[in-house]
Motif scaffolding. Structure first.
Motif, PDB file in Angstrom:
ATOM      1  N   PHE A   3     -36.367 -20.347 -28.974  1.00  0.00           N
ATOM      2  CA  PHE A   3     -35.339 -19.597 -28.267  1.00  0.00           C
ATOM      3  C   PHE A   3     -34.848 -18.407 -29.092  1.00  0.00           C
ATOM      4  O   PHE A   3     -34.463 -17.389 -28.561  1.00  0.00           O
ATOM      5  CB  PHE A   3     -34.112 -20.486 -27.998  1.00  0.00           C
ATOM      6  CG  PHE A   3     -34.285 -21.433 -26.859  1.00  0.00           C
ATOM      7  CD1 PHE A   3     -34.906 -21.037 -25.687  1.00  0.00           C
ATOM      8  CD2 PHE A   3     -33.813 -22.729 -26.958  1.00  0.00           C
ATOM      9  CE1 PHE A   3     -35.034 -21.916 -24.618  1.00  0.00           C
ATOM     10  CE2 PHE A   3     -33.942 -23.612 -25.897  1.00  0.00           C
ATOM     11  CZ  PHE A   3     -34.548 -23.209 -24.736  1.00  0.00           C
ATOM     12  N   PHE A   4     -34.833 -18.567 -30.411  1.00  0.00           N
ATOM     13  CA  PHE A   4     -34.173 -17.591 -31.261  1.00  0.00           C
ATOM     14  C   PHE A   4     -35.148 -16.742 -32.064  1.00  0.00           C
ATOM     15  O   PHE A   4     -34.813 -16.216 -33.105  1.00  0.00           O
ATOM     16  CB  PHE A   4     -33.180 -18.308 -32.190  1.00  0.00           C
ATOM     17  CG  PHE A   4     -32.209 -19.134 -31.417  1.00  0.00           C
ATOM     18  CD1 PHE A   4     -31.172 -18.533 -30.733  1.00  0.00           C
ATOM     19  CD2 PHE A   4     -32.374 -20.500 -31.306  1.00  0.00           C
ATOM     20  CE1 PHE A   4     -30.283 -19.295 -29.980  1.00  0.00           C
ATOM     21  CE2 PHE A   4     -31.482 -21.259 -30.557  1.00  0.00           C
ATOM     22  CZ  PHE A   4     -30.435 -20.657 -29.900  1.00  0.00           C
ATOM     23  N   ARG A  90     -25.834 -24.909 -29.467  1.00  0.00           N
ATOM     24  CA  ARG A  90     -26.642 -23.684 -29.535  1.00  0.00           C
ATOM     25  C   ARG A  90     -27.903 -23.825 -28.691  1.00  0.00           C
ATOM     26  O   ARG A  90     -28.249 -22.948 -27.893  1.00  0.00           O
ATOM     27  CB  ARG A  90     -26.987 -23.441 -31.010  1.00  0.00           C
ATOM     28  CG  ARG A  90     -27.696 -22.159 -31.352  1.00  0.00           C
ATOM     29  CD  ARG A  90     -27.715 -22.059 -32.875  1.00  0.00           C
ATOM     30  NE  ARG A  90     -28.446 -20.925 -33.351  1.00  0.00           N
ATOM     31  CZ  ARG A  90     -29.607 -20.980 -34.000  1.00  0.00           C
ATOM     32  NH1 ARG A  90     -30.179 -22.158 -34.187  1.00  0.00           N
ATOM     33  NH2 ARG A  90     -30.201 -19.893 -34.427  1.00  0.00           N
ATOM     34  N   GLU A  91     -28.570 -24.950 -28.834  1.00  0.00           N
ATOM     35  CA  GLU A  91     -29.822 -25.176 -28.107  1.00  0.00           C
ATOM     36  C   GLU A  91     -29.589 -25.354 -26.611  1.00  0.00           C
ATOM     37  O   GLU A  91     -30.326 -24.785 -25.791  1.00  0.00           O
ATOM     38  CB  GLU A  91     -30.527 -26.416 -28.672  1.00  0.00           C
ATOM     39  CG  GLU A  91     -31.059 -26.233 -30.076  1.00  0.00           C
ATOM     40  CD  GLU A  91     -31.634 -27.521 -30.665  1.00  0.00           C
ATOM     41  OE1 GLU A  91     -32.128 -27.461 -31.799  1.00  0.00           O
ATOM     42  OE2 GLU A  91     -31.565 -28.574 -29.987  1.00  0.00           O
ATOM     43  N   ALA A  94     -28.425 -22.050 -24.868  1.00  0.00           N
ATOM     44  CA  ALA A  94     -29.577 -21.144 -24.748  1.00  0.00           C
ATOM     45  C   ALA A  94     -30.531 -21.641 -23.672  1.00  0.00           C
ATOM     46  O   ALA A  94     -31.067 -20.855 -22.881  1.00  0.00           O
ATOM     47  CB  ALA A  94     -30.308 -21.033 -26.087  1.00  0.00           C
ATOM     48  N   SER A  98     -31.522 -19.730 -20.238  1.00  0.00           N
ATOM     49  CA  SER A  98     -32.928 -19.375 -20.029  1.00  0.00           C
ATOM     50  C   SER A  98     -33.389 -19.732 -18.626  1.00  0.00           C
ATOM     51  O   SER A  98     -34.422 -19.251 -18.166  1.00  0.00           O
ATOM     52  CB  SER A  98     -33.819 -20.083 -21.059  1.00  0.00           C
ATOM     53  OG  SER A  98     -33.898 -21.464 -20.789  1.00  0.00           O
ATOM     54  N   LYS A 315     -29.696 -12.851 -24.441  1.00  0.00           N
ATOM     55  CA  LYS A 315     -28.981 -14.135 -24.473  1.00  0.00           C
ATOM     56  C   LYS A 315     -29.268 -14.929 -25.734  1.00  0.00           C
ATOM     57  O   LYS A 315     -28.406 -15.639 -26.244  1.00  0.00           O
ATOM     58  CB  LYS A 315     -29.313 -14.966 -23.238  1.00  0.00           C
ATOM     59  CG  LYS A 315     -30.767 -15.337 -23.111  1.00  0.00           C
ATOM     60  CD  LYS A 315     -31.070 -15.790 -21.702  1.00  0.00           C
ATOM     61  CE  LYS A 315     -32.570 -15.871 -21.492  1.00  0.00           C
ATOM     62  NZ  LYS A 315     -32.926 -15.867 -20.084  1.00  0.00           N
ATOM     63  N   TYR A 316     -30.488 -14.818 -26.267  1.00  0.00           N
ATOM     64  CA  TYR A 316     -30.838 -15.593 -27.464  1.00  0.00           C
ATOM     65  C   TYR A 316     -30.084 -15.063 -28.678  1.00  0.00           C
ATOM     66  O   TYR A 316     -29.557 -15.832 -29.482  1.00  0.00           O
ATOM     67  CB  TYR A 316     -32.355 -15.539 -27.700  1.00  0.00           C
ATOM     68  CG  TYR A 316     -33.147 -15.932 -26.478  1.00  0.00           C
ATOM     69  CD1 TYR A 316     -32.906 -17.137 -25.824  1.00  0.00           C
ATOM     70  CD2 TYR A 316     -34.124 -15.092 -25.952  1.00  0.00           C
ATOM     71  CE1 TYR A 316     -33.614 -17.497 -24.695  1.00  0.00           C
ATOM     72  CE2 TYR A 316     -34.850 -15.441 -24.822  1.00  0.00           C
ATOM     73  CZ  TYR A 316     -34.586 -16.643 -24.198  1.00  0.00           C
ATOM     74  OH  TYR A 316     -35.285 -16.993 -23.075  1.00  0.00           O
ATOM     75  N   VAL A 319     -26.269 -16.108 -28.263  1.00  0.00           N
ATOM     76  CA  VAL A 319     -25.995 -17.509 -28.603  1.00  0.00           C
ATOM     77  C   VAL A 319     -26.165 -17.731 -30.097  1.00  0.00           C
ATOM     78  O   VAL A 319     -25.390 -18.452 -30.730  1.00  0.00           O
ATOM     79  CB  VAL A 319     -26.907 -18.452 -27.780  1.00  0.00           C
ATOM     80  CG1 VAL A 319     -26.740 -19.901 -28.229  1.00  0.00           C
ATOM     81  CG2 VAL A 319     -26.588 -18.335 -26.302  1.00  0.00           C
ATOM     82  N   ASP A 320     -27.160 -17.092 -30.685  1.00  0.00           N
ATOM     83  CA  ASP A 320     -27.382 -17.223 -32.125  1.00  0.00           C
ATOM     84  C   ASP A 320     -26.186 -16.697 -32.910  1.00  0.00           C
ATOM     85  O   ASP A 320     -25.736 -17.318 -33.861  1.00  0.00           O
ATOM     86  CB  ASP A 320     -28.647 -16.471 -32.520  1.00  0.00           C
ATOM     87  CG  ASP A 320     -28.994 -16.658 -33.981  1.00  0.00           C
ATOM     88  OD1 ASP A 320     -29.254 -17.802 -34.400  1.00  0.00           O
ATOM     89  OD2 ASP A 320     -29.003 -15.654 -34.735  1.00  0.00           O
TER      90      ASP A 320
END
Length: 324
Positions: A3-4, A90-91, A94, A98, A315-316, A319-320
């Motif tokens: 995701f990141f 976080r996960e 995300a 997504s 978005k990644y 959120v990161d």
């Protein structure tokens, strides 16, 4: 996680990190109190987390989705330590984002310029809507700067004719960015200004035409009629205009931004969103809720005063930065 994996630039990421400092500090201060003395994620921690997310302006519906996902993780793993909660949040956030069409990996820094049937260039017409005070004029100016920096020619149209300051403020940005602006006197028909701006843009062979519209949230029927008229007259010059209707929302207003989004999306076809003023607020969680709740992409976020601080939303990265 994958995701990141995508980070555009160190400078952009640092600006984003700094812009979200207040939101992040507010959230984690509450979270640390919620898990104090707890070793695992239990019902009490989840109840506290739900309250924190709602109070951080993530929104009730999105909060419930996040809690449901974390509950599933707790069930699956049997034991989750509170020290893992940040990573899990976080996960899962995300992952939630997504699944929407908000903030995909599309590069919105350069608009996809249309072409007519003969394959020749047609200007990209961007209509900007939003109430007074949300940063609409500033967003238009910063977009004009970014498009021009990419080598595109830009024309502005001052169709917010009900407030003299709106025309004057847009003129300041047009002068600052050094792009032409089409305007009429205060009180003129907004559709007439939009028509003139699109016509001028075509004559100037512009790449992008940005039309500012009325900053009043009058009743839904009047708003719909006015914006429909603006669209209709623009289509007399460019048949498929506007190519994008961008709604600008003030992130610092939290739930009020949700309400404005509901009203505008009910009144007209909004195709993208910009969320501004995130650097001066602890309500950055509103972006998560807006991204999830409205099936409309968040294209841009404002995270600072500088002309470069209107960022293409990813978005990644968001959120990161929020959970780093």
């Amino acid at each position: 996680m994958s995701f990141f994996k995508k980070i555009f630039s160190t400078e952009k990421k640092e600006t984003l990190d700094k812009g979200l400092e207040k939101s992040k500090a507010n959230f984690f201060n509450k979270l640390s109190k919620a898990v104090a003395g707890k070793s695992k994620v239990d019902d009490e921690v989840l109840d506290n987390l739900e309250e924190i997310l709602v109070s951080s302006d993530v929104g009730v519906d999105t909060t419930l989705k996040i809690i449901k996902r974390i509950e599933a993780r707790v069930q699956e793993d049997k034991y989750l330590g509170t020290d893992e909660l940040n990573k899990i949040l976080r996960e899962e956030i995300a992952g939630l984002l997504s699944e929407t069409n908000s903030g995909e990996d599309t590069d919105y820094s350069i608009p996809k310029l249309p072409a007519n049937a003969e394959g020749t260039k047609t200007p990209y017409v961007l209509m900007v809507v939003g109430v007074n005070g949300v940063g609409k004029t500033t967003t238009i100016g910063k977009l004009a700067y970014q498009f021009k920096k990419q080598g595109l020619t830009v024309v502005l149209g001052a169709a917010d004719t009900f407030r003299a300051a709106a025309i004057d403020q847009l003129q300041v940005w047009a002068d600052r960015v050094d792009v032409p602006m089409i305007k009429q006197a205060m009180g003129s028909d907004p559709a007439s200004v939009a028509f003139d701006a699109v016509q001028a843009g075509v004559k100037l062979n512009a790449d992008v035409i940005i039309i500012d519209t009325a900053g009043r949230l009058h009743n839904k029927v009047n708003l719909m009629n006015e914006l429909t008229k603006v669209k209709r007259v623009m289509q007399k010059v460019v048949v498929d205009a506007p190519h994008d209707v961008l709604l600008v929302l003030d992130g610092s207003t939290g739930q009020n931004a949700f309400e404005q989004a509901k009203q505008f999306t009910a009144a007209t076809e909004v195709t993208s969103l910009a969320v501004t003023k995130l650097d001066g607020t602890a309500k950055g969680g509103v972006v998560i809720g807006i991204s999830d709740q409205f099936q409309i992409p968040v294209k841009y976020i404002g995270v600072g005063e500088r002309i470069e601080d209107l960022q293409v939303f990813n978005k990644y990265e968001f959120v990161d930065s929020f959970f780093r």
